[in-house]
Design a protein around this motif. Structure first.
Motif, PDB file in Angstrom:
ATOM      1  N   ALA A  15       2.455  -5.164   4.876  1.00 10.77           N
ATOM      2  CA  ALA A  15       1.398  -4.255   4.434  1.00 10.77           C
ATOM      3  C   ALA A  15       0.632  -3.699   5.632  1.00 10.77           C
ATOM      4  O   ALA A  15       0.279  -2.519   5.665  1.00 10.77           O
ATOM      5  CB  ALA A  15       0.450  -4.954   3.469  1.00 10.77           C
ATOM      6  N   ALA A  16       0.376  -4.545   6.627  1.00 14.43           N
ATOM      7  CA  ALA A  16      -0.313  -4.082   7.841  1.00 14.43           C
ATOM      8  C   ALA A  16       0.525  -3.049   8.572  1.00 14.43           C
ATOM      9  O   ALA A  16       0.015  -2.031   9.043  1.00 14.43           O
ATOM     10  CB  ALA A  16      -0.629  -5.260   8.752  1.00 14.43           C
ATOM     11  N   LEU A  17       1.823  -3.289   8.639  1.00 17.93           N
ATOM     12  CA  LEU A  17       2.711  -2.333   9.287  1.00 17.93           C
ATOM     13  C   LEU A  17       2.706  -0.999   8.549  1.00 17.93           C
ATOM     14  O   LEU A  17       2.596   0.064   9.160  1.00 17.93           O
ATOM     15  CB  LEU A  17       4.137  -2.899   9.340  1.00 17.93           C
ATOM     16  CG  LEU A  17       5.198  -2.017   9.976  1.00 17.93           C
ATOM     17  CD1 LEU A  17       4.856  -1.769  11.454  1.00 17.93           C
ATOM     18  CD2 LEU A  17       6.559  -2.658   9.844  1.00 17.93           C
ATOM     19  N   LEU A  18       2.774  -1.051   7.237  1.00 17.35           N
ATOM     20  CA  LEU A  18       2.728   0.183   6.442  1.00 17.35           C
ATOM     21  C   LEU A  18       1.397   0.909   6.623  1.00 17.35           C
ATOM     22  O   LEU A  18       1.355   2.129   6.737  1.00 17.35           O
ATOM     23  CB  LEU A  18       2.948  -0.125   4.956  1.00 17.35           C
ATOM     24  CG  LEU A  18       4.369  -0.496   4.559  1.00 17.35           C
ATOM     25  CD1 LEU A  18       4.387  -1.004   3.124  1.00 17.35           C
ATOM     26  CD2 LEU A  18       5.312   0.674   4.731  1.00 17.35           C
ATOM     27  N   ALA A  19       0.311   0.161   6.645  1.00 15.43           N
ATOM     28  CA  ALA A  19      -1.017   0.767   6.800  1.00 15.43           C
ATOM     29  C   ALA A  19      -1.168   1.405   8.174  1.00 15.43           C
ATOM     30  O   ALA A  19      -1.802   2.446   8.317  1.00 15.43           O
ATOM     31  CB  ALA A  19      -2.107  -0.271   6.578  1.00 15.43           C
ATOM     32  N   GLN A 154      -0.409  -0.469  -1.040  1.00 15.97           N
ATOM     33  CA  GLN A 154      -0.093  -1.260   0.150  1.00 15.97           C
ATOM     34  C   GLN A 154      -1.358  -1.854   0.761  1.00 15.97           C
ATOM     35  O   GLN A 154      -1.376  -3.011   1.178  1.00 15.97           O
ATOM     36  CB  GLN A 154       0.626  -0.410   1.212  1.00 15.97           C
ATOM     37  CG  GLN A 154       1.992   0.057   0.804  1.00 15.97           C
ATOM     38  CD  GLN A 154       1.963   1.348  -0.017  1.00 15.97           C
ATOM     39  OE1 GLN A 154       0.928   1.979  -0.195  1.00 15.97           O
ATOM     40  NE2 GLN A 154       3.119   1.725  -0.540  1.00 15.97           N
ATOM     41  N   ARG A 155      -2.420  -1.061   0.804  1.00 18.35           N
ATOM     42  CA  ARG A 155      -3.682  -1.553   1.353  1.00 18.35           C
ATOM     43  C   ARG A 155      -4.262  -2.660   0.467  1.00 18.35           C
ATOM     44  O   ARG A 155      -4.831  -3.623   0.968  1.00 18.35           O
ATOM     45  CB  ARG A 155      -4.679  -0.413   1.510  1.00 18.35           C
ATOM     46  CG  ARG A 155      -4.307   0.537   2.623  1.00 18.35           C
ATOM     47  CD  ARG A 155      -5.221   1.762   2.629  1.00 18.35           C
ATOM     48  NE  ARG A 155      -4.815   2.680   3.659  1.00 18.35           N
ATOM     49  CZ  ARG A 155      -5.250   2.630   4.909  1.00 18.35           C
ATOM     50  NH1 ARG A 155      -6.120   1.722   5.273  1.00 18.35           N
ATOM     51  NH2 ARG A 155      -4.820   3.500   5.798  1.00 18.35           N
ATOM     52  N   GLN A 156      -4.103  -2.517  -0.841  1.00 18.18           N
ATOM     53  CA  GLN A 156      -4.592  -3.551  -1.751  1.00 18.18           C
ATOM     54  C   GLN A 156      -3.787  -4.821  -1.587  1.00 18.18           C
ATOM     55  O   GLN A 156      -4.338  -5.925  -1.600  1.00 18.18           O
ATOM     56  CB  GLN A 156      -4.543  -3.067  -3.203  1.00 18.18           C
ATOM     57  CG  GLN A 156      -5.147  -4.048  -4.178  1.00 18.18           C
ATOM     58  CD  GLN A 156      -6.564  -4.404  -3.801  1.00 18.18           C
ATOM     59  OE1 GLN A 156      -7.463  -3.611  -3.929  1.00 18.18           O
ATOM     60  NE2 GLN A 156      -6.780  -5.617  -3.324  1.00 18.18           N
ATOM     61  N   CYS A 185      -6.508   0.385  -7.651  1.00 20.49           N
ATOM     62  CA  CYS A 185      -5.985   1.718  -7.316  1.00 20.49           C
ATOM     63  C   CYS A 185      -6.026   2.634  -8.526  1.00 20.49           C
ATOM     64  O   CYS A 185      -5.745   2.209  -9.653  1.00 20.49           O
ATOM     65  CB  CYS A 185      -4.561   1.593  -6.769  1.00 20.49           C
ATOM     66  SG  CYS A 185      -4.469   0.596  -5.266  1.00 20.49           S
ATOM     67  N   LEU A 186      -6.373   3.880  -8.262  1.00 18.07           N
ATOM     68  CA  LEU A 186      -6.459   4.878  -9.329  1.00 18.07           C
ATOM     69  C   LEU A 186      -5.307   5.866  -9.202  1.00 18.07           C
ATOM     70  O   LEU A 186      -4.817   6.119  -8.104  1.00 18.07           O
ATOM     71  CB  LEU A 186      -7.777   5.655  -9.218  1.00 18.07           C
ATOM     72  CG  LEU A 186      -9.046   4.822  -9.402  1.00 18.07           C
ATOM     73  CD1 LEU A 186     -10.266   5.662  -9.064  1.00 18.07           C
ATOM     74  CD2 LEU A 186      -9.115   4.319 -10.829  1.00 18.07           C
ATOM     75  N   PRO A 187      -4.873   6.424 -10.327  1.00 16.69           N
ATOM     76  CA  PRO A 187      -3.835   7.443 -10.250  1.00 16.69           C
ATOM     77  C   PRO A 187      -4.315   8.640  -9.446  1.00 16.69           C
ATOM     78  O   PRO A 187      -5.497   8.985  -9.491  1.00 16.69           O
ATOM     79  CB  PRO A 187      -3.566   7.835 -11.710  1.00 16.69           C
ATOM     80  CG  PRO A 187      -4.446   6.991 -12.544  1.00 16.69           C
ATOM     81  CD  PRO A 187      -5.339   6.194 -11.673  1.00 16.69           C
TER      82      PRO A 187
END
Length: 188
Positions: A15-19, A154-156, A185-187
C-alpha cells in the motif's frame, strides 16, 4: 499469528508503494487520523462489553444508535458532508463495536475466568465515545478529498494495516477495524 503479522507487513509495504507512486499533485491527504480514531473507537468496545456483560443491557441499543445517527446527520451539512454518507460511516463504527462486544461475550462465555473483574460505568464511557465521534466527524470532513480519490482504497488499506499494528489488535479487533473503515472511501 506470525503469518497474520507477516501478511499485514506485506500489505502495508504494498500500500505504501502504491501511495508513493502517485504524482505529488495527485496525492491526497492521509487517512491516518480518521483510521486511528476508528481504531480507538474499536478499542473502547472492550469497556462497553465489560459494562454490559451479565446485565440486562443488550448489545444492540437502537435508541442510542438513533441518537448518534441523528446528531451526525444534523452536523454533517455544516461540515460540508452529505448526511447519508456520514450516517453510513457511523453505522459502520457502531457495527464494528458490536463485532467486538459479540466476540468478547462469546469468549467470556467459553472462558469465564477471562471476564473482567470490574464493571466499567457506561455513563463514564459514553462521553469518551462522544468525543471520538466528534473527532471522527471532523476527520470525515477534513479527508473528504482523500475519501473520494481513486487511491482511497489503497490508502485506507495502508492506514488500517498501520493501525492494526500500532494498536496491537488481535483477530477480533482487526476484524472490527475492517468493519469500521469499510465505509471510509466514497464513490467518485
Amino acid at each position: 499469528m506470525r503469518l497474520r503479522s507477516w501478511l499485514v507487513t506485506v500489505m502495508v509495504a504494498l500500500a505504501a508503494l502504491l501511495a508513493c507512486t502517485a504524482p505529488a499533485s495527485a496525492a491526497a491527504p492521509s487517512l491516518w487520523r480518521l483510521t486511528d480514531l476508528a481504531a480507538q473507537r474499536v478499542r473502547i468496545a472492550d469497556q462497553v462489553a465489560a459494562a454490559k456483560y451479565g446485565t440486562p443491557s443488550p448489545i444492540d441499543d437502537p435508541v442510542r444508535e438513533q441518537q448518534i445517527y441523528h446528531t451526525v446527520a444534523a452536523r454533517a451539512p455544516r461540515l460540508g458532508l452529505d448526511p447519508a454518507d456520514a450516517v453510513r460511516f457511523f453505522r459502520a463504527q457502531i457495527e464494528a463495536n458490536k463485532v467486538v462486544q459479540r466476540g468478547l461475550y462469546a469468549r467470556w462465555a467459553t472462558h469465564p475466568s477471562e471476564v473482567p473483574a470490574t464493571r466499567p460505568d457506561l455513563g463514564e464511557i459514553r462521553p469518551v465515545i462522544d468525543r471520538l465521534n466528534n473527532g471522527l466527524l471532523t476527520e470525515l470532513a477534513a479527508t473528504l478529498r482523500a475519501r473520494t480519490a481513486r487511491s482511497c482504497p489503497q490508502r485506507q488499506l495502508l492506514a488500517a494495516g498501520v493501525a492494526d499494528v500500532v494498536h496491537r489488535f488481535d483477530a477480533l479487533h482487526a476484524r472490527a477495524l475492517e468493519e469500521a473503515v469499510s465505509a471510509t472511501c466514497l464513490p467518485r
